[in-house]
Scaffold this active site. Sequence first.
Site, PDB file in Angstrom:
ATOM      1  N   ASN A   1       1.788 -15.276  -1.271  1.00 13.74           N
ATOM      2  CA  ASN A   1       1.769 -16.250  -0.191  1.00 13.74           C
ATOM      3  C   ASN A   1       2.177 -17.579  -0.819  1.00 13.74           C
ATOM      4  OD1 ASN A   1       1.208 -17.994   1.874  1.00 13.74           O
ATOM      5  ND2 ASN A   1      -0.814 -17.137   2.335  1.00 13.74           N
TER       6      ASN A   1
ATOM      7  N   ARG B   1       4.327 -13.191   2.593  1.00 13.56           N
ATOM      8  CA  ARG B   1       4.025 -13.772   3.897  1.00 13.56           C
ATOM      9  C   ARG B   1       5.172 -14.726   4.237  1.00 13.56           C
ATOM     10  NH1 ARG B   1      -0.189 -18.473   5.423  1.00 13.56           N
ATOM     11  NH2 ARG B   1      -0.031 -18.237   7.665  1.00 13.56           N
TER      12      ARG B   1
ATOM     13  N   HIS C   1      -0.264 -16.663  12.541  1.00 15.85           N
ATOM     14  CA  HIS C   1      -1.457 -15.924  12.092  1.00 15.85           C
ATOM     15  C   HIS C   1      -1.458 -14.501  12.659  1.00 15.85           C
ATOM     16  CE1 HIS C   1      -3.895 -19.957  11.904  1.00 15.85           C
ATOM     17  NE2 HIS C   1      -3.394 -19.692  10.700  1.00 15.85           N
TER      18      HIS C   1
ATOM     19  N   ARG D   1      -4.640 -30.797  11.792  1.00 15.95           N
ATOM     20  CA  ARG D   1      -3.715 -30.795  12.950  1.00 15.95           C
ATOM     21  C   ARG D   1      -4.516 -30.899  14.244  1.00 15.95           C
ATOM     22  NH1 ARG D   1      -1.019 -25.200  11.352  1.00 15.95           N
ATOM     23  NH2 ARG D   1      -2.293 -25.296   9.485  1.00 15.95           N
TER      24      ARG D   1
ATOM     25  N   GLY E   1     -14.670 -19.294  11.101  1.00 18.22           N
ATOM     26  CA  GLY E   1     -15.124 -18.240  12.009  1.00 18.22           C
ATOM     27  C   GLY E   1     -16.094 -17.283  11.343  1.00 18.22           C
TER      28      GLY E   1
ATOM     29  N   GLU F   1      -5.449 -10.683   5.231  1.00 24.20           N
ATOM     30  CA  GLU F   1      -4.002 -10.688   5.464  1.00 24.20           C
ATOM     31  C   GLU F   1      -3.258 -10.011   4.308  1.00 24.20           C
ATOM     32  OE1 GLU F   1      -4.834 -14.812   6.291  1.00 24.20           O
ATOM     33  OE2 GLU F   1      -3.174 -14.835   7.716  1.00 24.20           O
TER      34      GLU F   1
END
Length: 405
Positions: free
Chosen positions: A8, A95, A184, A245, A336, A387
């Site tokens: 990544n 990725r 995502h 953001r 999360g 991921e």
Amino acid sequence: MTRVLVINSGSSSLKLQILDTAVEEELAWALVERIGEPTGILTVRRTALSGQSAEEHTEEAAFPDHTAALSRVLELAAELQVHPTDLGVEAIGHRVVHGGPDFHQPVQVTPEVEADIEKLELLAPLHNPANLRGIRVARDLLPGLPHVAVFDTGFFHTLPAAAHTYAIDRETAHRWDLRRYGFHGTSHEYVSRRTADVLGRPYDELNQIVLHLGNGASASAIAAGRAVDTSMGLTPLEGLVMGTRPGDVDPGLIIHLIRDRGMSPEDVSTLLNRKSGLEGLSGARDFRALLEGVDDDDTDAVLTYDVVIHRLRRYIGGYWAVLGNVDAITFTAGVGENVARLRADSLATLGQWGVEIDHDANENGSGERLISTPDSRVKVLVVPTDEELAIARACDEVLGLGPHA
Ligand code: ADP
């Protein structure tokens, strides 16, 4: 046995993991941060393997570019006996953030694919150039291995036109492929499939809302195994409130800043990508720091937390209306997975909709688990995202290597 190196590559960071997809285990891991800055930081870790203990090496040094960073990672990996060649790595998975309108599935990287990823830099100037750099550097330093690109946008190619179309002049939108793509996706797909497994239900029979809340944050609505809406759009700026953001803002705000307040497009880009969200509102992009502020009744921190929760509720409610019926809501990624209070607060108004949180499971459990009560009509889960594993599996499938092929 299939071993895959997953890369990544960000603009100033490089994250690597070697996985064995047959047993779904990590063999080695590395992270280089602050590439191009006067002092960077690098960590290489060998995972505890049969007969070998875990070992980690960290150093601070200048890594002028991605080539220097990967060279040093490979040197240290060789010392720790986890160089990709030592471990028999057969493929490298990357990725790639933006797959544009055409890349729906993971693909093996060919010169044509590389040229297409390069063309997409216009749509993702902050991400795709860095992803491409990772592909090129890895090819130079680890020659002879196949490379697979896995796109963050891929899972969302099924969005219905009603969800991916911006209500702007059609000709302008078509000319420049301006639509909502979503990001995502690898995480949303992995987590929603795990959710079905945990519930013991067929994936294509479940209606789900997935909340990927990390530094970047996005929500998705998945109807019977098909993504039907997601909160990020043309770029990863739209939607939920994130670390730096803002998520949704009135587009008029951007026009106002440029036309009436004299800000340059570059300044506005910096404002929206780096100086907004948690950072802009509270001065801290890290959710742990924000929670400390909330506990201390710091006014900015409390407002920031409230804005985050309000936005989450709007998306959850909106997706509920899109789906009609919701079977499961799943939380994933750094925030999360770790912030019980946010999970409870974002669902607190949904008692009458059949959402009942088991506060003990929510606050005291860890890892993949159900956090709704047995009577809750809607199941609520925490599922740690992975991921890298999803990218490694995709390599197997694309190259026909392993058990998932
Ligand atoms: P990304 O992959 O998008 O960089 P992550 O998924 O790693 O982000 O999530 C990073 C965010 O998760 C940060 O805001 C961090 O503060 C938060 N986070 C991670 N662990 C915890 C924790 N134990 N408690 C609260 N927040 C956490």
